[in-house]
Design a protein around this motif. Structure first.
Motif, mmCIF file in Angstrom:
data_model
loop_
_atom_site.group_PDB
_atom_site.id
_atom_site.type_symbol
_atom_site.label_atom_id
_atom_site.label_comp_id
_atom_site.label_asym_id
_atom_site.label_seq_id
_atom_site.Cartn_x
_atom_site.Cartn_y
_atom_site.Cartn_z
ATOM 1 N N MET A 109 -8.136 -12.073 -6.792
ATOM 2 C CA MET A 109 -9.579 -12.239 -6.617
ATOM 3 C C MET A 109 -10.322 -11.117 -7.338
ATOM 4 O O MET A 109 -11.352 -11.339 -7.965
ATOM 5 N N LYS A 110 -9.768 -9.938 -7.265
ATOM 6 C CA LYS A 110 -10.389 -8.819 -7.962
ATOM 7 C C LYS A 110 -10.434 -9.074 -9.473
ATOM 8 O O LYS A 110 -11.453 -8.848 -10.130
ATOM 9 N N GLU A 111 -9.331 -9.549 -9.993
ATOM 10 C CA GLU A 111 -9.276 -9.877 -11.417
ATOM 11 C C GLU A 111 -10.369 -10.884 -11.773
ATOM 12 O O GLU A 111 -11.079 -10.727 -12.766
ATOM 13 N N LEU A 112 -10.477 -11.906 -10.946
ATOM 14 C CA LEU A 112 -11.449 -12.959 -11.233
ATOM 15 C C LEU A 112 -12.878 -12.436 -11.137
ATOM 16 O O LEU A 112 -13.725 -12.751 -11.972
ATOM 17 N N VAL A 113 -13.128 -11.641 -10.127
ATOM 18 C CA VAL A 113 -14.476 -11.100 -9.937
ATOM 19 C C VAL A 113 -14.844 -10.177 -11.100
ATOM 20 O O VAL A 113 -15.962 -10.212 -11.606
ATOM 21 N N GLY B 251 -0.050 -20.259 -0.001
ATOM 22 C CA GLY B 251 1.125 -19.614 0.582
ATOM 23 C C GLY B 251 1.403 -18.245 0.004
ATOM 24 O O GLY B 251 2.543 -17.913 -0.317
ATOM 25 N N MET B 252 0.346 -17.468 -0.164
ATOM 26 C CA MET B 252 0.515 -16.143 -0.745
ATOM 27 C C MET B 252 0.173 -15.065 0.268
ATOM 28 O O MET B 252 -0.641 -15.278 1.150
ATOM 29 N N ILE B 253 0.795 -13.891 0.093
ATOM 30 C CA ILE B 253 0.486 -12.807 0.993
ATOM 31 C C ILE B 253 -0.873 -12.214 0.623
ATOM 32 O O ILE B 253 -1.366 -12.381 -0.483
ATOM 33 N N GLN B 254 -1.440 -11.513 1.563
ATOM 34 C CA GLN B 254 -2.823 -11.059 1.460
ATOM 35 C C GLN B 254 -3.098 -10.175 0.254
ATOM 36 O O GLN B 254 -4.055 -10.396 -0.486
ATOM 37 N N SER B 255 -2.247 -9.201 0.004
ATOM 38 C CA SER B 255 -2.547 -8.260 -1.078
ATOM 39 C C SER B 255 -2.467 -8.947 -2.440
ATOM 40 O O SER B 255 -3.159 -8.556 -3.384
ATOM 41 N N ARG B 256 -1.656 -9.973 -2.490
ATOM 42 C CA ARG B 256 -1.541 -10.714 -3.742
ATOM 43 C C ARG B 256 -2.831 -11.480 -4.019
ATOM 44 O O ARG B 256 -3.345 -11.492 -5.138
ATOM 45 N N VAL B 257 -3.350 -12.116 -3.001
ATOM 46 C CA VAL B 257 -4.624 -12.821 -3.144
ATOM 47 C C VAL B 257 -5.717 -11.830 -3.539
ATOM 48 O O VAL B 257 -6.487 -12.071 -4.467
ATOM 49 N N SER B 258 -5.742 -10.719 -2.851
ATOM 50 C CA SER B 258 -6.733 -9.684 -3.124
ATOM 51 C C SER B 258 -6.706 -9.271 -4.590
ATOM 52 O O SER B 258 -7.750 -9.130 -5.239
ATOM 53 N N GLY C 253 -18.069 -21.903 -0.739
ATOM 54 C CA GLY C 253 -17.208 -20.775 -1.063
ATOM 55 C C GLY C 253 -16.009 -20.707 -0.142
ATOM 56 O O GLY C 253 -15.920 -21.437 0.836
ATOM 57 N N LEU C 254 -15.130 -19.826 -0.491
ATOM 58 C CA LEU C 254 -13.891 -19.709 0.253
ATOM 59 C C LEU C 254 -13.602 -18.258 0.528
ATOM 60 O O LEU C 254 -13.940 -17.385 -0.265
ATOM 61 N N CYS C 255 -12.964 -17.995 1.633
ATOM 62 C CA CYS C 255 -12.551 -16.628 1.912
ATOM 63 C C CYS C 255 -11.084 -16.451 1.549
ATOM 64 O O CYS C 255 -10.365 -17.405 1.274
ATOM 65 N N ASN C 256 -10.666 -15.230 1.523
ATOM 66 C CA ASN C 256 -9.283 -14.880 1.206
ATOM 67 C C ASN C 256 -8.271 -15.682 1.997
ATOM 68 O O ASN C 256 -7.318 -16.213 1.439
ATOM 69 N N CYS C 257 -8.512 -15.781 3.280
ATOM 70 C CA CYS C 257 -7.490 -16.377 4.130
ATOM 71 C C CYS C 257 -7.238 -17.841 3.771
ATOM 72 O O CYS C 257 -6.108 -18.314 3.794
ATOM 73 N N GLU C 258 -8.341 -18.515 3.398
ATOM 74 C CA GLU C 258 -8.213 -19.904 2.960
ATOM 75 C C GLU C 258 -7.250 -20.007 1.779
ATOM 76 O O GLU C 258 -6.378 -20.868 1.726
ATOM 77 N N ILE C 259 -7.439 -19.091 0.844
ATOM 78 C CA ILE C 259 -6.611 -19.109 -0.367
ATOM 79 C C ILE C 259 -5.169 -18.755 -0.029
ATOM 80 O O ILE C 259 -4.222 -19.376 -0.509
#
Lengths: 104, 104
Positions: free
Chosen positions: A64-68, A54-61, A43-49
């Motif tokens: 990921m929420k959409e995917l989950v 090269g994306m900012i944190q809230s964008r990744v968040s 698995g991977l954590c947010n920071c890895e992604i």
DNA sequence: TGCATATATCAAATATTTTTGATATGATTT
DNA sequence: AAATCATATCAAAAATATTTGATATATGCA
């Protein structure tokens, strides 16, 4: 299973890339640097992604929420990190559904 | 093949319904009423979709264009009508692609 | 040719999704 | 407890997608 919701999740190039990262199962950055036990290496954590894409944190968040929410990805909090795993069963189910719907 | 484009096409409930109609292959309304030869009875024209889904013409036109652009649907003009056919090969290809990408 | 029918296109209005920056929450370390 | 780090959430901005009504094009028929 919400077919169109899953399609919607798969329709964003960034989410598709993230899914590919999760499937590839690159080893996660965080457990290494913080000496969490080795089985954390799936698995991977947010920071890895964030780093890889090269994306900012809230964008990744957001993504990921959409995917989950579709169930395509499972999440598991570990310490202060959150790990994500592709849920192959969900994708397999979706494929089966497509086959049925399209008589294939 | 553009994976995310196809997913995007599949992500709209109306387009999904239209695809299901095309797969079902209900006989088209127009050739009957206008005595075009019988082999025209595969595929559906715009008006059939309008009627069945209660949508205005330009809206149907928009969605059909989206579907045709992805290759999920083929079109064939016949007289003043335009017929649409689901392209099963395209969907099959997409499914294969998903299987590969997700290692299934 | 002129009229009716089927579909396409266009621009404006709406709706939805995505991105961003700011701030909040929650866990870990010192 | 305070500082730090990772993630979540929120509201506003930006980008995209969809819907609509009006008009255009193209075909067939009287």
């Amino acid at each position: 299973m919400d077919k169109t919701k899953i399609a919607q999740a798969l329709s964003d190039p960034i989410r598709y890339k993230i899914l590919m990262m999760l499937i590839r199962g690159d080893s996660a950055c965080c457990p290494i640097s913080s000496n969490i036990n080795l089985d954390a290496h799936t698995g991977l954590c947010n920071c890895e992604i964030m780093n890889e894409l090269g994306m900012i944190q809230s964008r990744v968040s957001y993504h990921m929420k959409e995917l989950v929410e579709t169930g395509l990805v499972n999440e598991e909090p570990r310490g202060k990190w959150k790990y994500y795993f592709a849920n192959s069963n969900k994708i397999a189910d979706y494929i089966e559904q497509l086959k049925q719907d399209f008589k294939l």
